[in-house]
Design a protein around this motif. Structure first.
Motif, PDB file in Angstrom:
ATOM      1  N   ALA A 203       0.826  -1.207   0.000  1.00 22.96           N
ATOM      2  CA  ALA A 203       0.000   0.000   0.000  1.00 22.96           C
ATOM      3  C   ALA A 203       0.863   1.261   0.000  1.00 22.96           C
ATOM      4  N   ILE A 204       1.911   1.289   0.838  1.00 24.10           N
ATOM      5  CA  ILE A 204       2.786   2.466   0.884  1.00 24.10           C
ATOM      6  C   ILE A 204       3.561   2.616  -0.419  1.00 24.10           C
ATOM      7  N   LEU A 205       4.010   1.479  -0.984  1.00 24.06           N
ATOM      8  CA  LEU A 205       4.773   1.541  -2.234  1.00 24.06           C
ATOM      9  C   LEU A 205       3.910   2.031  -3.391  1.00 24.06           C
ATOM     10  N   LEU A 206       2.679   1.551  -3.493  1.00 24.15           N
ATOM     11  CA  LEU A 206       1.794   1.993  -4.559  1.00 24.15           C
ATOM     12  C   LEU A 206       1.439   3.468  -4.429  1.00 24.15           C
ATOM     13  N   ALA A 207       1.262   3.916  -3.151  1.00 21.50           N
ATOM     14  CA  ALA A 207       0.952   5.332  -2.948  1.00 21.50           C
ATOM     15  C   ALA A 207       2.146   6.227  -3.274  1.00 21.50           C
ATOM     16  N   GLY A 208       3.346   5.793  -2.913  1.00 21.46           N
ATOM     17  CA  GLY A 208       4.526   6.614  -3.156  1.00 21.46           C
ATOM     18  C   GLY A 208       5.030   6.564  -4.578  1.00 21.46           C
ATOM     19  N   TRP A 209       4.710   5.488  -5.300  1.00 25.00           N
ATOM     20  CA  TRP A 209       5.204   5.331  -6.661  1.00 25.00           C
ATOM     21  C   TRP A 209       4.633   6.400  -7.599  1.00 25.00           C
ATOM     22  N   ARG A 210       3.470   6.912  -7.276  1.00 23.26           N
ATOM     23  CA  ARG A 210       2.816   7.870  -8.158  1.00 23.26           C
ATOM     24  C   ARG A 210       3.477   9.245  -8.129  1.00 23.26           C
ATOM     25  N   ILE A 211       4.046   9.641  -6.991  1.00 18.84           N
ATOM     26  CA  ILE A 211       4.540  11.011  -6.857  1.00 18.84           C
ATOM     27  C   ILE A 211       6.004  11.090  -6.439  1.00 18.84           C
ATOM     28  N   LEU A 212       6.668   9.936  -6.172  1.00 19.88           N
ATOM     29  CA  LEU A 212       8.061   9.936  -5.735  1.00 19.88           C
ATOM     30  C   LEU A 212       8.884   9.051  -6.656  1.00 19.88           C
ATOM     31  N   PRO A 213      10.201   9.272  -6.690  1.00 18.92           N
ATOM     32  CA  PRO A 213      11.065   8.316  -7.398  1.00 18.92           C
ATOM     33  C   PRO A 213      10.978   6.934  -6.759  1.00 18.92           C
ATOM     34  N   ILE A 214      11.259   5.921  -7.539  1.00 15.76           N
ATOM     35  CA  ILE A 214      11.080   4.547  -7.071  1.00 15.76           C
ATOM     36  C   ILE A 214      11.993   4.240  -5.881  1.00 15.76           C
ATOM     37  N   SER A 215      13.211   4.828  -5.864  1.00 20.94           N
ATOM     38  CA  SER A 215      14.122   4.559  -4.748  1.00 20.94           C
ATOM     39  C   SER A 215      13.575   5.113  -3.438  1.00 20.94           C
ATOM     40  N   GLN A 216      13.084   6.358  -3.449  1.00 22.42           N
ATOM     41  CA  GLN A 216      12.518   6.942  -2.237  1.00 22.42           C
ATOM     42  C   GLN A 216      11.238   6.224  -1.828  1.00 22.42           C
ATOM     43  N   ALA A 217      10.413   5.817  -2.782  1.00 24.92           N
ATOM     44  CA  ALA A 217       9.195   5.078  -2.455  1.00 24.92           C
ATOM     45  C   ALA A 217       9.520   3.746  -1.797  1.00 24.92           C
ATOM     46  N   LEU A 218      10.578   3.070  -2.273  1.00 21.51           N
ATOM     47  CA  LEU A 218      10.982   1.810  -1.652  1.00 21.51           C
ATOM     48  C   LEU A 218      11.488   2.020  -0.235  1.00 21.51           C
ATOM     49  N   ILE A 219      12.270   3.084  -0.022  1.00 22.34           N
ATOM     50  CA  ILE A 219      12.801   3.354   1.313  1.00 22.34           C
ATOM     51  C   ILE A 219      11.674   3.653   2.290  1.00 22.34           C
ATOM     52  N   ILE A 220      10.719   4.493   1.887  1.00 21.23           N
ATOM     53  CA  ILE A 220       9.595   4.819   2.765  1.00 21.23           C
ATOM     54  C   ILE A 220       8.740   3.582   3.033  1.00 21.23           C
ATOM     55  N   ALA A 221       8.539   2.741   2.006  1.00 16.87           N
ATOM     56  CA  ALA A 221       7.748   1.521   2.198  1.00 16.87           C
ATOM     57  C   ALA A 221       8.449   0.558   3.156  1.00 16.87           C
ATOM     58  N   LEU A 222       9.779   0.424   3.020  1.00 18.62           N
ATOM     59  CA  LEU A 222      10.526  -0.444   3.935  1.00 18.62           C
ATOM     60  C   LEU A 222      10.463   0.074   5.367  1.00 18.62           C
ATOM     61  N   ILE A 223      10.630   1.388   5.534  1.00 13.34           N
ATOM     62  CA  ILE A 223      10.570   1.964   6.876  1.00 13.34           C
ATOM     63  C   ILE A 223       9.173   1.798   7.471  1.00 13.34           C
ATOM     64  N   GLY A 224       8.145   2.080   6.667  1.00 13.83           N
ATOM     65  CA  GLY A 224       6.780   1.971   7.165  1.00 13.83           C
ATOM     66  C   GLY A 224       6.393   0.563   7.547  1.00 13.83           C
ATOM     67  N   SER A 225       6.892  -0.453   6.827  1.00 14.41           N
ATOM     68  CA  SER A 225       6.579  -1.842   7.169  1.00 14.41           C
ATOM     69  C   SER A 225       7.477  -2.402   8.255  1.00 14.41           C
ATOM     70  N   THR A 226       8.607  -1.741   8.536  1.00 17.05           N
ATOM     71  CA  THR A 226       9.505  -2.204   9.592  1.00 17.05           C
ATOM     72  C   THR A 226       9.137  -1.632  10.955  1.00 17.05           C
ATOM     73  N   LEU A 227       8.541  -0.441  10.978  1.00 17.99           N
ATOM     74  CA  LEU A 227       8.192   0.182  12.259  1.00 17.99           C
ATOM     75  C   LEU A 227       7.271  -0.684  13.116  1.00 17.99           C
ATOM     76  N   PRO A 228       6.213  -1.328  12.570  1.00 15.82           N
ATOM     77  CA  PRO A 228       5.407  -2.213  13.427  1.00 15.82           C
ATOM     78  C   PRO A 228       6.209  -3.358  14.036  1.00 15.82           C
ATOM     79  N   CYS A 229       7.186  -3.890  13.288  1.00 10.71           N
ATOM     80  CA  CYS A 229       8.031  -4.962  13.836  1.00 10.71           C
ATOM     81  C   CYS A 229       8.845  -4.461  15.026  1.00 10.71           C
TER      82      CYS A 229
END
Length: 316
Positions: A88-114
């Motif tokens: 969900a975070i990757l699909l949302a970020g892919w539309r308005i951010l570069p793919i590298s930044q979208a991947l970093i934000i998606a990884l951080i967002g999915s790691t925080l609950p862990c």
């Protein structure tokens, strides 16, 4: 422009998450029907899988989730939730951010609950380890009262008034698993889960003695007394270590947010930057939001390291 992109990122994440959740809920009955048919066709393979020994890392993950959340959660369900959050975070970020930044934000967002679940599980096990002396003392007393019957002693331990508020739930789960155990291998698996839930040396020794008492009928009173003696000797060393190392964890909890707030105050008071402009740059731009997410991630990661190094469990 950047403010619209940040708002679009947040709204896109919410919309994609709601869309995926809605599709799953709409098709839940059909998914269950397909799963039932699949299980019916593979019932022999599933029967073999039930008797197969669970891997150690999977058992640790299952017990960590149960400790942190308070109820049993399948490991596959937790992994699926993390993957959905990442998607969900990757699909949302892919539309308005570069793919590298979208991947970093998606990884951080999915790691925080862990990280949050790990910190909570470590804190619960840490507090529960200090109940070891009371737990073993009460079990030894009930074991002698119940004429050396382990099952009755555990039942009285669960229903008693001993000060074991955090470890009582683990003992209760152990008792339920023992009541449904049909052979010694299931008894050993239940006691091993109990030892992993406690996560201490005295917990493993107690679980080993319980397994011997239940499967072989061995008298374990003397062994439990030895564990209690070692715990009493370890208490003085634990109190001294706790006094020396308690300041570092407080500094991490309070100093990092204080430093961040101090940077905000200095930017507003000394650099003549309006507070609204600062907040806009921090949360409504891709770079500012990425750095803020990194700050939160590293802060939680630092707390995990300090919890592992400083807040040692009460053990010997």
């Amino acid at each position: 422009m950047m403010a619209r992109q940040a708002v679009g990122l947040l709204l896109g994440g919410l919309i994609y998450g709601a869309l995926i959740t809605g599709l799953v809920l709409l098709c839940l009955t059909e998914f269950r029907r397909i799963a039932a048919r699949w299980k019916l066709r593979r019932r022999l393979a599933l029967k073999k899988a039930e008797t197969r020994t669970e891997s150690r890392w999977r058992r640790k993950l299952r017990l960590t989730l149960r400790t942190a959340l308070g109820w049993p959660v399948p490991v596959s369900a937790a992994v699926a939730c993390l993957l959905l959050l990442f998607a969900a975070i990757l699909l949302a970020g892919w539309r308005i951010l570069p793919i590298s930044q979208a991947l970093i934000i998606a990884l951080i967002g999915s790691t925080l609950p862990c990280l949050v679940l790990y910190i909570r599980a470590v804190a619960i096990r840490l507090r529960g380890s200090y109940e070891g002396e009371a737990l073993i003392t009460e079990f030894l007393r009930q074991y002698r009262i119940c004429d050396c019957n382990v099952d009755s002693a555990l039942e009285q331990l669960v229903t008693g008034q001993a000060a074991i508020r955090r470890t009582r739930q683990s003992v209760y789960r152990l008792l339920l698993e023992l009541r449904t155990a049909g052979h010694p291998e299931q008894v050993k698996r239940a006691t091993d889960d109990f030892a992993l839930a406690l996560g201490t040396h005295w917990g493993r020794m107690l679980a080993a003695n319980l397994c011997l008492g239940l499967t072989q009928g061995t008298h374990i009173g003397q062994a439990i007394e030895d564990i209690l003696i070692q715990l009493r000797e370890a208490r003085s060393l634990t109190e001294e270590r706790k006094r020396l190392n308690s300041e570092s964890i407080r500094m991490a909890w309070f100093l990092v947010p204080a430093i961040y707030l101090a940077t905000v105050l200095m930017a507003v008071n000394y650099l003549d930057l309006p507070l609204g402009h600062f907040l806009r740059n921090q949360f409504y731009t891709a770079e500012g939001f990425l750095f803020f997410a990194l700050i939160v991630f590293l802060f939680l990661f630092n707390i995990c390291l300090l919890s592992f190094v400083v807040n040692r469990r009460f053990d010997f």
